[in-house]
Scaffold this motif. Structure first.
Motif, PDB file in Angstrom:
ATOM      1  N   TRP A   1     -26.288  37.644   5.692  1.00 15.62           N
ATOM      2  CA  TRP A   1     -26.982  36.551   5.277  1.00 15.62           C
ATOM      3  C   TRP A   1     -26.763  35.202   5.896  1.00 15.62           C
ATOM      4  CZ3 TRP A   1     -31.042  37.937   2.837  1.00 15.62           C
ATOM      5  CH2 TRP A   1     -31.133  38.993   2.290  1.00 15.62           C
ATOM      6  N   ASN A   2     -25.523  35.007   6.662  1.00 20.97           N
ATOM      7  CA  ASN A   2     -25.289  33.690   7.192  1.00 20.97           C
ATOM      8  C   ASN A   2     -26.438  33.436   8.058  1.00 20.97           C
ATOM      9  OD1 ASN A   2     -22.944  33.358   5.859  1.00 20.97           O
ATOM     10  ND2 ASN A   2     -21.775  34.338   7.284  1.00 20.97           N
ATOM     11  N   SER A   3     -26.810  34.301   9.144  1.00 20.89           N
ATOM     12  CA  SER A   3     -27.637  33.846  10.049  1.00 20.89           C
ATOM     13  C   SER A   3     -29.091  33.771   9.411  1.00 20.89           C
ATOM     14  CB  SER A   3     -27.969  34.989  11.175  1.00 20.89           C
ATOM     15  OG  SER A   3     -28.161  36.291  10.469  1.00 20.89           O
ATOM     16  N   TRP A   4     -29.399  34.626   8.365  1.00 23.13           N
ATOM     17  CA  TRP A   4     -30.292  34.236   7.672  1.00 23.13           C
ATOM     18  C   TRP A   4     -30.649  32.954   7.119  1.00 23.13           C
ATOM     19  CZ3 TRP A   4     -30.786  33.093   2.216  1.00 23.13           C
ATOM     20  CH2 TRP A   4     -32.117  33.177   1.780  1.00 23.13           C
ATOM     21  N   ALA A   5     -29.552  32.574   6.295  1.00 25.06           N
ATOM     22  CA  ALA A   5     -29.866  31.130   5.836  1.00 25.06           C
ATOM     23  C   ALA A   5     -29.839  30.098   6.851  1.00 25.06           C
ATOM     24  CB  ALA A   5     -28.390  30.740   5.186  1.00 25.06           C
TER      25      ALA A   5
ATOM     26  N   GLN B   1     -26.348  21.906   0.858  1.00 27.91           N
ATOM     27  CA  GLN B   1     -25.312  21.390  -0.037  1.00 27.91           C
ATOM     28  C   GLN B   1     -25.953  21.960  -1.162  1.00 27.91           C
ATOM     29  OE1 GLN B   1     -24.570  17.126   0.002  1.00 27.91           O
ATOM     30  NE2 GLN B   1     -24.442  17.277   2.112  1.00 27.91           N
ATOM     31  N   VAL B   2     -27.104  22.323  -1.624  1.00 26.23           N
ATOM     32  CA  VAL B   2     -27.252  22.421  -3.085  1.00 26.23           C
ATOM     33  C   VAL B   2     -27.252  24.089  -2.981  1.00 26.23           C
ATOM     34  CG1 VAL B   2     -28.888  20.706  -3.461  1.00 26.23           C
ATOM     35  CG2 VAL B   2     -29.929  23.099  -2.766  1.00 26.23           C
ATOM     36  N   ILE B   3     -27.357  24.878  -1.864  1.00 25.47           N
ATOM     37  CA  ILE B   3     -26.888  26.185  -2.046  1.00 25.47           C
ATOM     38  C   ILE B   3     -25.600  26.824  -1.410  1.00 25.47           C
ATOM     39  CG2 ILE B   3     -29.211  26.833  -1.878  1.00 25.47           C
ATOM     40  CD1 ILE B   3     -29.054  27.786   1.179  1.00 25.47           C
ATOM     41  N   SER B   4     -24.588  25.583  -1.266  1.00 20.60           N
ATOM     42  CA  SER B   4     -23.267  25.784  -0.903  1.00 20.60           C
ATOM     43  C   SER B   4     -23.474  26.823   0.577  1.00 20.60           C
ATOM     44  CB  SER B   4     -22.466  26.455  -1.892  1.00 20.60           C
ATOM     45  OG  SER B   4     -21.104  26.168  -1.770  1.00 20.60           O
ATOM     46  N   PHE B   5     -23.905  26.231   1.523  1.00 16.91           N
ATOM     47  CA  PHE B   5     -23.758  26.797   2.779  1.00 16.91           C
ATOM     48  C   PHE B   5     -23.385  25.808   3.522  1.00 16.91           C
ATOM     49  CE2 PHE B   5     -25.686  27.713   6.981  1.00 16.91           C
ATOM     50  CZ  PHE B   5     -25.216  29.527   7.151  1.00 16.91           C
ATOM     51  N   ASP B   6     -22.132  25.973   4.586  1.00 11.80           N
ATOM     52  CA  ASP B   6     -21.440  25.198   5.504  1.00 11.80           C
ATOM     53  C   ASP B   6     -22.156  25.310   6.481  1.00 11.80           C
ATOM     54  OD1 ASP B   6     -19.804  23.982   7.147  1.00 11.80           O
ATOM     55  OD2 ASP B   6     -18.095  24.349   5.771  1.00 11.80           O
ATOM     56  N   ARG B   7     -23.062  24.585   7.134  1.00  7.54           N
ATOM     57  CA  ARG B   7     -23.770  24.452   8.335  1.00  7.54           C
ATOM     58  C   ARG B   7     -22.807  24.475   9.632  1.00  7.54           C
ATOM     59  NH1 ARG B   7     -28.072  20.417   8.795  1.00  7.54           N
ATOM     60  NH2 ARG B   7     -28.918  21.698  10.095  1.00  7.54           N
ATOM     61  N   SER B   8     -21.763  23.541   9.395  1.00 12.23           N
ATOM     62  CA  SER B   8     -20.675  23.466  10.501  1.00 12.23           C
ATOM     63  C   SER B   8     -20.078  24.939  10.904  1.00 12.23           C
ATOM     64  CB  SER B   8     -19.776  22.294  10.092  1.00 12.23           C
ATOM     65  OG  SER B   8     -18.924  22.756   9.133  1.00 12.23           O
ATOM     66  N   LYS B   9     -19.829  25.706   9.603  1.00 17.60           N
ATOM     67  CA  LYS B   9     -19.106  26.915  10.032  1.00 17.60           C
ATOM     68  C   LYS B   9     -20.220  28.047  10.111  1.00 17.60           C
ATOM     69  CE  LYS B   9     -15.019  25.922   7.378  1.00 17.60           C
ATOM     70  NZ  LYS B   9     -14.170  26.350   6.322  1.00 17.60           N
TER      71      LYS B   9
ATOM     72  N   GLU C   1     -21.679  29.371   7.526  1.00 17.82           N
ATOM     73  CA  GLU C   1     -21.482  30.495   6.405  1.00 17.82           C
ATOM     74  C   GLU C   1     -21.511  30.072   4.949  1.00 17.82           C
ATOM     75  OE1 GLU C   1     -16.801  30.496   6.407  1.00 17.82           O
ATOM     76  OE2 GLU C   1     -17.516  31.765   7.813  1.00 17.82           O
ATOM     77  N   PHE C   2     -21.773  30.839   4.025  1.00 19.87           N
ATOM     78  CA  PHE C   2     -21.827  30.437   2.764  1.00 19.87           C
ATOM     79  C   PHE C   2     -20.354  30.318   2.398  1.00 19.87           C
ATOM     80  CE2 PHE C   2     -26.098  32.424   2.759  1.00 19.87           C
ATOM     81  CZ  PHE C   2     -26.792  31.822   2.283  1.00 19.87           C
ATOM     82  N   ASN C   3     -20.272  29.241   1.087  1.00 19.31           N
ATOM     83  CA  ASN C   3     -19.088  29.313   0.678  1.00 19.31           C
ATOM     84  C   ASN C   3     -18.671  30.223  -0.576  1.00 19.31           C
ATOM     85  OD1 ASN C   3     -18.047  26.803   2.056  1.00 19.31           O
ATOM     86  ND2 ASN C   3     -19.712  25.596   0.912  1.00 19.31           N
ATOM     87  N   PRO C   4     -17.764  30.435  -0.997  1.00 20.84           N
ATOM     88  CA  PRO C   4     -17.546  31.383  -1.870  1.00 20.84           C
ATOM     89  C   PRO C   4     -18.247  31.130  -3.344  1.00 20.84           C
ATOM     90  CG  PRO C   4     -15.802  31.165  -0.817  1.00 20.84           C
ATOM     91  CD  PRO C   4     -16.586  30.102  -0.075  1.00 20.84           C
ATOM     92  N   ASP C   5     -18.732  29.900  -3.484  1.00 17.90           N
ATOM     93  CA  ASP C   5     -19.204  29.352  -5.024  1.00 17.90           C
ATOM     94  C   ASP C   5     -20.713  29.322  -4.722  1.00 17.90           C
ATOM     95  OD1 ASP C   5     -19.661  27.202  -3.241  1.00 17.90           O
ATOM     96  OD2 ASP C   5     -18.771  25.832  -4.662  1.00 17.90           O
ATOM     97  N   SER C   6     -21.201  29.834  -3.760  1.00 16.60           N
ATOM     98  CA  SER C   6     -22.683  29.673  -3.497  1.00 16.60           C
ATOM     99  C   SER C   6     -23.527  30.468  -4.460  1.00 16.60           C
ATOM    100  CB  SER C   6     -23.325  30.086  -2.140  1.00 16.60           C
ATOM    101  OG  SER C   6     -24.777  30.270  -2.169  1.00 16.60           O
ATOM    102  N   LEU C   7     -24.506  29.894  -4.958  1.00 17.81           N
ATOM    103  CA  LEU C   7     -25.454  30.462  -6.065  1.00 17.81           C
ATOM    104  C   LEU C   7     -25.985  31.567  -5.462  1.00 17.81           C
ATOM    105  CD1 LEU C   7     -27.357  30.619  -8.397  1.00 17.81           C
ATOM    106  CD2 LEU C   7     -28.736  28.840  -7.222  1.00 17.81           C
ATOM    107  N   VAL C   8     -26.273  31.660  -4.121  1.00 16.32           N
ATOM    108  CA  VAL C   8     -26.988  32.664  -3.450  1.00 16.32           C
ATOM    109  C   VAL C   8     -26.423  34.070  -3.234  1.00 16.32           C
ATOM    110  CG1 VAL C   8     -27.832  33.498  -0.933  1.00 16.32           C
ATOM    111  CG2 VAL C   8     -28.121  31.268  -1.596  1.00 16.32           C
TER     112      VAL C   8
END
Length: 229
Positions: free
Chosen positions: A21-25, A45-53, A55-62
């Motif tokens: 899912w990281n590449s999909w995002a 930011q609203v889906i808690s995805f870290d664009r610099s890394k 990858e999704f953050n562990p608290d992501s709604l997704v």
């Protein structure tokens, strides 16, 4: 109580969450932002995805949310689509995401079927995405039941979609295990009266899942060994 049936979550359980899912995002944000860098960052930011890394953050709604929930938070930042249209876009896009199997699925599932286990999938993703991804992995026919949040049974962490699996297959909840990588999965399993198997191929850590699970395994490939014990 013996386990006669296993109901699997999809993302983070059958498929590695990050690798799928990281590449999909990143592609999804690029397409929906239409080249507007500020809008892409606000969406991330609203889906808690870290664009610099990347990858999704562990608290992501997704991670455990539905397409409807994700569409609702993205919609104010996607003026070119109505929210319902955005939800459909997310479902179609997810259906074509590159997949990373947690273990070689065909071999693993065939092993469970050889033991006489009944298998199902219940995901908070859309049903069309689940069916598409299982078909592309060549394993759709191994499952007696496949449902998404939009299949009419409800969504996790409610017990209803899990109990729908039991009704469809004739296996009691007490003889069924819910297998998942998130608290939504395990809370649903507890509400349904099922054995709860946590796996670490999603974003949650062992210490996150352990208080809510009967067992936490590195990945689904360890289930046969656990059944033997």
């Amino acid at each position: 109580m013996p386990v006669d049936a296993l109901l699997f979550d999809k993302d983070g359980t059958l498929f590695e969450f990050g690798e799928t899912w990281n590449s999909w995002a990143q592609e999804m944000l690029k397409e929906l932002s239409q080249g507007d860098e500020a809008r892409a960052e606000a969406m991330a930011q609203v889906i808690s995805f870290d664009r610099s890394k990347g990858e999704f953050n562990p608290d992501s709604l997704v991670i455990a949310g539905t397409n409807g929930e994700v569409a609702a938070v993205l919609a104010p930042l996607v003026p070119q689509m109505q929210e319902a249209e955005l939800e459909r876009f997310l479902a179609r896009s997810a259906a074509t995401a590159a997949l990373s199997e947690a273990v070689p699925l065909a071999e693993f599932l065939d092993g469970l079927l050889a033991r006489g286990k009944v298998l199902g999938v219940m995901t908070n993703d859309a049903e069309i995405s689940a069916i598409s991804q299982l078909e592309r992995s060549g394993v759709l026919d191994r499952f007696a039941f496949v449902a998404g949040f939009d299949s009419g049974h409800g969504e996790k962490p409610a017990a209803d979609p899990l109990l729908a699996f039991c009704t469809a297959t004739g296996v009691s909840p007490a003889r069924t295990a819910m297998v998942g990588d998130s608290l939504h999965d395990l809370e649903a399993g507890a509400a349904a009266g099922m054995t709860r198997i946590g796996v670490l191929t999603g974003m949650a850590l062992h210490e996150d899942l352990a208080p809510h699970a009967d067992v936490v395994l590195p990945n689904i490939g360890h289930i046969p060994g656990w059944l033997d014990r």
